[in-house]
Design a protein around this motif. Structure first.
Motif, short mmCIF file in Angstrom:
data_model
loop_
_atom_site.label_atom_id
_atom_site.label_comp_id
_atom_site.label_asym_id
_atom_site.label_seq_id
_atom_site.Cartn_x
_atom_site.Cartn_y
_atom_site.Cartn_z
N LEU A 58 -60.00 32.68 -20.66
CA LEU A 58 -58.62 33.14 -20.48
C LEU A 58 -58.01 32.45 -19.26
CD1 LEU A 58 -58.95 36.96 -21.17
CD2 LEU A 58 -57.68 35.30 -22.53
N PRO A 59 -56.80 31.91 -19.37
CA PRO A 59 -56.18 31.24 -18.23
C PRO A 59 -55.36 32.20 -17.38
CG PRO A 59 -54.88 30.84 -20.18
CD PRO A 59 -56.02 31.73 -20.61
N THR A 60 -55.21 31.86 -16.12
CA THR A 60 -54.28 32.55 -15.24
C THR A 60 -52.94 31.81 -15.24
OG1 THR A 60 -55.11 31.29 -13.34
CG2 THR A 60 -56.16 33.41 -13.80
N ASP A 61 -51.95 32.40 -14.58
CA ASP A 61 -50.63 31.78 -14.54
C ASP A 61 -50.62 30.42 -13.86
OD1 ASP A 61 -49.70 33.90 -15.94
OD2 ASP A 61 -48.74 34.91 -14.25
N PRO A 62 -51.32 30.24 -12.71
CA PRO A 62 -51.36 28.88 -12.13
C PRO A 62 -52.03 27.86 -13.04
CG PRO A 62 -51.97 30.48 -10.46
CD PRO A 62 -51.89 31.21 -11.76
N GLN A 63 -53.07 28.29 -13.78
CA GLN A 63 -53.73 27.36 -14.71
C GLN A 63 -52.81 26.99 -15.86
OE1 GLN A 63 -57.32 29.37 -15.81
NE2 GLN A 63 -58.35 28.96 -13.85
N LEU A 64 -52.03 27.95 -16.33
CA LEU A 64 -51.05 27.64 -17.38
C LEU A 64 -50.00 26.66 -16.88
CD1 LEU A 64 -50.46 31.15 -18.99
CD2 LEU A 64 -51.61 29.21 -20.02
N LYS A 65 -49.58 26.84 -15.63
CA LYS A 65 -48.60 25.92 -15.06
C LYS A 65 -49.16 24.51 -14.96
CE LYS A 65 -45.33 25.67 -11.23
NZ LYS A 65 -44.90 26.30 -9.95
N ARG A 86 -51.47 23.27 -16.89
CA ARG A 86 -51.57 22.72 -18.24
C ARG A 86 -50.24 22.19 -18.73
NH1 ARG A 86 -55.34 27.17 -21.47
NH2 ARG A 86 -57.22 26.91 -20.17
N THR A 87 -49.17 22.93 -18.45
CA THR A 87 -47.85 22.46 -18.86
C THR A 87 -47.47 21.18 -18.14
OG1 THR A 87 -46.88 23.96 -17.22
CG2 THR A 87 -47.03 24.75 -19.49
N ASN A 88 -47.78 21.10 -16.84
CA ASN A 88 -47.50 19.86 -16.11
C ASN A 88 -48.31 18.69 -16.65
OD1 ASN A 88 -45.73 21.24 -14.45
ND2 ASN A 88 -47.30 21.71 -12.92
N ALA A 89 -49.58 18.97 -17.05
CA ALA A 89 -50.42 17.90 -17.59
C ALA A 89 -49.89 17.41 -18.93
CB ALA A 89 -51.86 18.39 -17.75
N THR A 90 -49.42 18.34 -19.76
CA THR A 90 -48.86 17.91 -21.04
C THR A 90 -47.59 17.10 -20.87
OG1 THR A 90 -47.76 20.07 -21.16
CG2 THR A 90 -49.85 19.83 -22.33
N VAL A 91 -46.75 17.50 -19.89
CA VAL A 91 -45.53 16.74 -19.63
C VAL A 91 -45.86 15.34 -19.14
CG1 VAL A 91 -43.49 16.62 -18.16
CG2 VAL A 91 -44.10 18.77 -19.25
N SER A 92 -46.87 15.25 -18.23
CA SER A 92 -47.26 13.93 -17.71
C SER A 92 -47.86 13.06 -18.82
CB SER A 92 -48.25 14.09 -16.57
OG SER A 92 -49.45 14.70 -17.04
N ARG A 93 -48.59 13.68 -19.77
CA ARG A 93 -49.13 12.89 -20.88
C ARG A 93 -48.03 12.35 -21.78
NH1 ARG A 93 -54.05 16.97 -22.60
NH2 ARG A 93 -55.38 16.58 -20.77
N ARG A 94 -46.97 13.15 -21.93
CA ARG A 94 -45.86 12.67 -22.74
C ARG A 94 -45.10 11.53 -22.06
NH1 ARG A 94 -43.43 18.57 -24.53
NH2 ARG A 94 -45.19 19.20 -25.85
#
Length: 586
Positions: A400-407, A409-417
């Motif tokens: 289960l992720p915490t809120d900082p981990q979710l943040k 992950r979203t930043n990593a997906t944006v950087s991959r795009r």
């Protein structure tokens, strides 16, 4: 002349020989003995100072020079005392301002309390007046005449008065009988009670910490004993507890057994309070040494105490936030795989509770809890690989992720795009023979070149993921005497085999001021405090090597603890195969 001597102020220890005798002084006229203040005669010390300044090479120059030095030292000591008093005055001013703010807030609370007390007193006075009026009405009611003496015209009024008397008596009896209960059910606005907050005090803080440890000791002992039972710390005790519990669960006596254990524990506590010495524990209790409380703490000790408490509170709040955020994300379908398992388990439990009888359901739950606590948990704790594969609650909770981990992950997906677009635009500048790893090495330090070229290292040497951007610090080389070589500002990196310091003054391209230390050559690693006057444990790391006479110090590091742990763990990985590890003093 007497008035003139009375007006002289003595500012230091003076001798009688410095002033002329009254008998030897010349006679003064009446005009001289007026009320005007005459100029003060110069003292002998001032005249000696002037003579020394005029004639420094005289016979008394060495003694006077020593006197001047003593005078300067005393002046410096006075200045230091004045500075200390000024600091104390500033601290007192700050505390007084805080107290003034609190007093202003308390004055508003006091005014509200006074208004509330006035309203209460008014209500009580009105009730007293009503009771007195009712009593006086009963006492002043006229006596009833006999029926034979009453006229027919007065019969109606007499009956009305009698009814009023009986009704008033009935009301009085009911009020005396049930008035207190009626007052309890009267709706009143809720009183806003403001708790008085205590000012920050080091003594109160240490006392509260000790109270917290003493209060949490029974809970920690209970949890320690439970974990000892689950881990089979004592084989005989755990086996007896397992047999007793499974027998109680098989016959449906699990709940009565727990109630009996609670009663037994309270009975033992009663005997202990009476003076009996009863100590039973699976794990022996370790009594921590109690330090005697200090009456007066220095400023640095108070500051360090506040830092320790703040660090503990920060870690505790962080753990609580992680737990709450994981529970929230579990129920909000943030990670559908984990929530789907919980959803299926809840449906199975609901259908089982509707179909199966409660006796059978309780029996199944009790048996499963005993097997899980005594056998399954023991196997999972003893075999971590087995736990990582088959312990479903453990796997779901860790995934289960915490809120900082979710943040992140979203930043990593944006950087991959965004990364494919950047790589396409940079295809023109990258030569055909350069690999993707070298391209990422150049992006690490675009202004200065590839990482391994800056420090003249092999291409395989790259910064670890923890220190990819490095830690800003200053290198203090105490073997050097030049100010430019003594302290250098820069960035510290850790690779698999080296400790690399990149100086900020090497922007021109020369790597002479950069420093590379092999982890194999390190002989001692310590957490270092550059200035012992400042509070806290310091912000530096001391590293000793055979090539330096004095240890190198990397100071002014904000993330000192993280850097120390990274360097020491990487050092341990290398040294475990070659020689015994070095001792790190925390």
């Amino acid at each position: 002349m007497l008035k003139r001597l009375d007006k002289i102020r003595f500012r230091g220890p003076r001798t009688r020989d410095e002033f002329p005798d009254l008998g030897e002084s010349p006679p003064a006229s009446d005009g001289e003995c007026n009320d005007d203040v005459q100029p003060k005669p110069r003292s002998a010390a001032v005249r000696d100072m002037e003579e020394v300044l005029r004639d420094p090479a005289g016979s008394g120059s060495p003694t006077m020079a020593a006197a001047i030095q003593d005078f300067q030292r005393s002046e410096s000591e006075r200045l230091s005392e004045v500075k200390g008093h000024l600091e104390i005055a500033l601290l007192e001013k700050h505390f007084l301002q805080e107290e003034l703010k609190k007093l202003r807030e308390e004055t508003n609370v006091d005014s509200l309390r006074q208004e509330l007390d006035r309203e209460r007193s008014k209500r009580v006075e009105l009730e007293q007046k009503m009771n007195e009026a009712l009593r006086s009405r009963l006492e002043d009611s006229p006596p009833q005449l006999p029926r034979k003496q009453q006229s027919p015209s007065n019969n109606g009024t007499a009956e009305k008065q009698q009814k009023e008397v009986w009704s008033s008596r009935l009301q009085k009896w009911l009020y005396e009988r049930f008035g207190g209960y009626i007052e309890d059910f009267r709706f009143q606005p809720e009183e806003s009670t403001v708790e008085a907050e205590e000012p920050l005090s080091a003594k109160r803080l240490t006392e509260n910490m000790r109270r917290l440890k003493r209060g949490a000791r029974p809970v920690t002992n209970f949890l320690r004993n439970l974990s000892a039972l689950s881990n089979w710390h004592s084989v005989y005790t755990s086996a007896i507890a397992f047999i007793i519990y499974m027998n109680a669960a098989w016959h449906g006596w699990a709940v009565p057994m727990f109630l009996f254990l609670a009663i037994l524990r309270l009975s033992l506590n009663y005997l202990i309070a009476r003076g009996w010495r009863i100590q039973w524990s699976i794990v022996p209790e370790v009594s921590e040494p109690m330090e005697p409380p200090k009456e007066d703490l220095t400023v640095s000790e108070k500051f360090q105490l506040v830092l320790d408490v703040a660090q503990k509170a920060q870690n505790l709040f962080g753990k609580m936030s992680d737990v709450l955020e994981k529970i929230k994300n579990l129920f909000m379908w943030v990670q559908p795989e984990s929530t789907r398992k919980l959803y299926i388990c809840l449906w199975v439990a609901f259908i089982s509770s509707c179909v199966l009888p409660y006796k059978l359901l309780g029996f199944m739950i009790g048996v499963y809890a005993g097997i899980k606590f005594f056998i399954i948990d023991f196997l999972f704790k003893s075999c971590p690989k087995l736990r990582d594969k088959y312990d479903t609650p453990y796997i779901v909770w860790n995934s289960l992720p915490t809120d900082p981990q979710l943040k992140e992950r979203t930043n990593a997906t944006v950087s991959r795009r965004v990364q494919p677009v950047v790589s396409r635009s940079s295809l023109v500048t990258v030569p055909s023979g350069v690999s993707r790893e070298e391209e990422t090495g150049r992006s690490h330090s675009a202004k200065k070149g590839v990482f391994h070229e800056i420090f003249n290292l092999p291409e395989s040497e790259r910064p670890l993921a923890v220190c990819e951007n490095g830690w800003r610090c200053c290198l203090i080389n105490r073997d050097r005497k030049m100010p430019t070589d003594y302290i250098r500002n820069g960035v510290l990196y850790v690779t698999e085999n080296n400790l690399c310091f990149e100086s900020s003054s090497s922007r021109s391209g020369s790597s002479k001021k950069n420093k590379v230390i092999k982890l194999m050559d390190i002989t001692d690693i310590q957490k270092y405090k550059v200035l012992s006057v400042l509070p806290g444990s310091g912000m530096g790391i001391s590293i000793a090597t055979p090539s330096t006479q004095k240890p190198l110090v990397f100071g002014a590091m904000i993330h000192r603890d993280e850097a120390f742990e990274t360097i020491f763990t990487q050092y341990m990985k290398i040294m475990t195969t070659s020689k015994p590890p070095v001792s790190a003093e925390l």
